[in-house]
Write an enzyme that holds these catalytic residues in place. Structure first.
Site, short mmCIF file in Angstrom:
data_model
loop_
_atom_site.label_atom_id
_atom_site.label_comp_id
_atom_site.label_asym_id
_atom_site.label_seq_id
_atom_site.Cartn_x
_atom_site.Cartn_y
_atom_site.Cartn_z
N ASP A 8 0.80 -1.22 0.00
CA ASP A 8 0.00 0.00 0.00
C ASP A 8 0.83 1.27 0.00
O ASP A 8 0.38 2.30 0.49
CB ASP A 8 -0.94 0.00 1.21
CG ASP A 8 -2.27 -0.66 0.89
OD1 ASP A 8 -2.89 -0.27 -0.12
OD2 ASP A 8 -2.70 -1.57 1.62
N GLU A 41 -7.69 -2.12 -5.38
CA GLU A 41 -8.20 -2.71 -4.14
C GLU A 41 -9.58 -2.13 -3.85
O GLU A 41 -9.71 -0.98 -3.47
CB GLU A 41 -7.26 -2.44 -2.97
CG GLU A 41 -7.73 -3.15 -1.69
CD GLU A 41 -6.74 -3.08 -0.54
OE1 GLU A 41 -5.92 -2.13 -0.53
OE2 GLU A 41 -6.78 -3.96 0.33
N HIS A 92 -13.45 -3.78 -0.82
CA HIS A 92 -12.59 -3.50 0.32
C HIS A 92 -13.47 -3.73 1.56
O HIS A 92 -14.16 -4.75 1.63
CB HIS A 92 -11.97 -2.10 0.25
CG HIS A 92 -10.92 -1.88 1.28
ND1 HIS A 92 -11.11 -1.10 2.40
CD2 HIS A 92 -9.67 -2.39 1.41
CE1 HIS A 92 -10.02 -1.15 3.17
NE2 HIS A 92 -9.13 -1.92 2.58
N HIS A 132 -3.74 -10.88 0.09
CA HIS A 132 -3.18 -10.60 1.43
C HIS A 132 -4.16 -11.06 2.51
O HIS A 132 -4.87 -10.26 3.10
CB HIS A 132 -2.78 -9.13 1.57
CG HIS A 132 -3.86 -8.10 1.34
ND1 HIS A 132 -4.66 -8.07 0.23
CD2 HIS A 132 -4.26 -7.05 2.09
CE1 HIS A 132 -5.49 -7.05 0.31
NE2 HIS A 132 -5.29 -6.42 1.44
N ASP A 150 1.34 -6.84 2.84
CA ASP A 150 0.45 -5.73 3.24
C ASP A 150 1.24 -4.58 3.87
O ASP A 150 0.69 -3.81 4.66
CB ASP A 150 -0.62 -6.24 4.22
CG ASP A 150 -1.89 -5.39 4.18
OD1 ASP A 150 -1.98 -4.47 3.34
OD2 ASP A 150 -2.80 -5.64 4.99
ZN ZN Z 1 -6.26 -4.62 2.24
#
Ligand code: ZN
Ligand code: NAG
Ligand code: NAG
Ligand code: NAG
Ligand code: NAG
Ligand code: NAG
Ligand code: NAG
Length: 430
Positions: free
Chosen positions: A50, A147, A174, A242, A311
């Site tokens: 991210d 995502e 999400h 993830h 992640d």
């Molecule tokens: Zn996530």
């Protein structure tokens, strides 16, 4: 005599040393060397990162103040990626659920833009859109994923345009439901009232279109019902980019055994999430905790269906010893110590992901005669204040539009144009 006695002790001590090593009492410095050798041969492809979210939060995506080589406030930078022997990274274009029914599409475009900039402006990275590019590059391959399905605003044409921008993976939700799929979380109220039993007809069309395009379907964050429906529907293998084991830590973001069995049959992949909150339901998280998930997942799904999706930069709280992307070799050392062999580790590190991506591309090729889907979501299922319904515009009775000078002709032209070319009229009132 002495030497004979001595060699006896040495033999005894040698056996004892090996026993201690096997029991993990002796720090096995060689395991870290072996881990690094193995990872040089098989650089990691990680399923979820991210960084782009951090760039939004910290810099509002302005990169002129950001040095990706050595920036120290993110878990991810180029120096750390190299130390961690990362050879491929799936970067998430993520926008908050609160942008659903608002500007999620624009924000997603901006996240894709910032990932593309990072991956093209730094020569150590290479933007990839095919499995072959990821397999062959000597640089750090970047793959763009979306995502959260709210990014496509219930539009297959939007999905296709994201594909053209290089997006090769999308998680269907999400932490919020979309009008067509369910999230594992219920913290947001979007579309909660609908009991859609996993996937609506439009949700099925999204799965079919992702199969046709050759986009990886990511089930991390979806509800188990949605995951089950997708596993039944998809012609291509899917990933959990993830997520970890629900049996080891009963968090709703993790995957229960029955889904793992379906995943194995599907040929897909679960890429283990490191976030402490998902791997250690109680107690502190460390390298062993993550390895426990992998050991267990190997038993249920088999090593051919495992990967790693750290992640990093997506959550606060990572295990002791796995604080940033430079630390992956420590986990591989731990797995070597637990008896994982080279075949298994090479598969987990990258070969499984490459196989899945190639199989997704194969399904795309098999579907090359299928035309782009024209399925549209029924308006009533996605109705919200920011969505325009295609119908004749309502002309306000007062105000500028209906002024004596311009109003009447405009109204007349609108009526005329609506009769002749209905949808074109909408352009008049944007
Ligand atoms: Zn996530
Ligand atoms: C580590 O292993 C190598 C062989 O791979 C061996 O030559 C070396 O002596 C070992 N080192 C230690 C500290 O055990
Ligand atoms: C990063 O490297 C640049 C030059 O290469 C240097 O000027 C800067 O101080 C470094 N920043 C950090 C946080 O180490
Ligand atoms: C998870 O497990 C803990 C004990 O390990 C238990 O107290 C808790 O109720 C469980 N939660 C769920 C959602 O099953
Ligand atoms: C991880 O933590 C557990 C206790 O929770 C401990 O027994 C174990 O030795 C630790 N392992 C590592 C590699 O630090
Ligand atoms: C590694 O383990 C797998 C099973 O997990 C086994 O099939 C394979 O033969 C092993 N390879 C070696 C070199 O021991
Ligand atoms: C869409 O929602 C608005 C506001 O809730 C409502 O007034 C309108 O009738 C709805 N339209 C359709 C086609 O459902």
């Amino acid at each position: 005599m002495f030497s004979l006695k001595g060699s006896g002790i040495c033999q005894y001590l040698g056996t004892f040393y090996i026993l201690l090593l096997l029991c993990g009492v002796v720090p096995a410095s060689n395991l870290s060397t072996r881990a690094l050798e193995l990872m040089s041969k098989y650089p990691l492809i990680d399923g979820h990162n991210d960084l782009a979210l951090r760039l939004r939060i910290m810099f509002n995506n302005k990169l002129d103040q950001f040095n990706f080589y050595n920036y120290s406030k993110t878990a991810t930078n180029i120096n750390k990626l190299k130390a961690g022997h990362v050879g491929g990274q799936i970067f998430a274009a993520y926008v908050m659920c609160t942008a659903q029914e608002m500007d999620a599409v624009r924000l997603t475009l901006e996240q894709i833009d910032v990932i593309r900039r990072i991956c093209t402006e730094y020569t150590d990275l290479e933007l990839a859109t095919t499995a072959k590019e990821m397999r062959n590059t000597k640089k750090i391959a970047c793959l763009i994923s979306i995502e959260g399905g709210h990014a496509i605003d219930s539009s297959l044409p939007a999905l296709r345009m994201f594909y053209l921008l290089g997006v090769r993976s999308m998680s269907l939700t999400h932490n919020c439901n979309t009008p067509w799929a369910e999230s594992s979380s219920d913290i947001y109220s979007y579309y909660k009232k609908r009991n859609i039993n996993g996937l609506t007809d439009f949700g099925k069309a999204v799965v079919d279109e992702m199969n046709r395009l050759g986009m990886l379907i990511d089930l991390s964050h979806t509800s188990w019902g949605t995951a089950r429906a997708v596993l039944q529907r998809s012609k291509a293998p899917v990933i959990f980019s993830h997520s970890s084991s629900y049996t080891i830590c009963n968090h709703s973001r993790n995957v229960p055994d029955d889904l793992l069995v379906m995943l194995k049959k599907n040929g897909g992949l679960i890429m283990v999430n490191f976030h402490s909150g998902f791997i250690a339901c109680e107690g502190i998280a460390n390298i062993s905790t993550v390895a426990n998930h992998l050991d267990y997942l190997k038993q249920i799904a088999g090593y051919e269906h495992l990967g790693i999706g750290g992640d990093y930069d997506g959550a606060n709280g990572f295990p002791q010893g796995l604080e940033d992307v430079s630390k992956y070799p420590a986990l591989i050392g731990e797995l070597l110590w637990r008896g994982w062999n080279e075949t298994e580790l090479a598969s987990v590190l990258r070969l499984n992901f490459l196989r899945v991506f190639e199989n997704v591309e194969k399904v795309r090729d098999e579907l090359s005669d299928t035309r782009p889907s024209e399925v549209q979501i029924p308006f009533i299922e996605a109705n919200n204040s920011c969505r325009m319904e295609l119908k004749p515009p309502v002309i306000p009775k007062t105000g500028n539009v209906y002024s004596v000078s311009g109003g009447f002709p405009l109204l007349f032209m609108s009526a005329l144009c609506w009769t002749i070319v209905p949808f074109q009229c909408l352009l008049l009132y944007c």
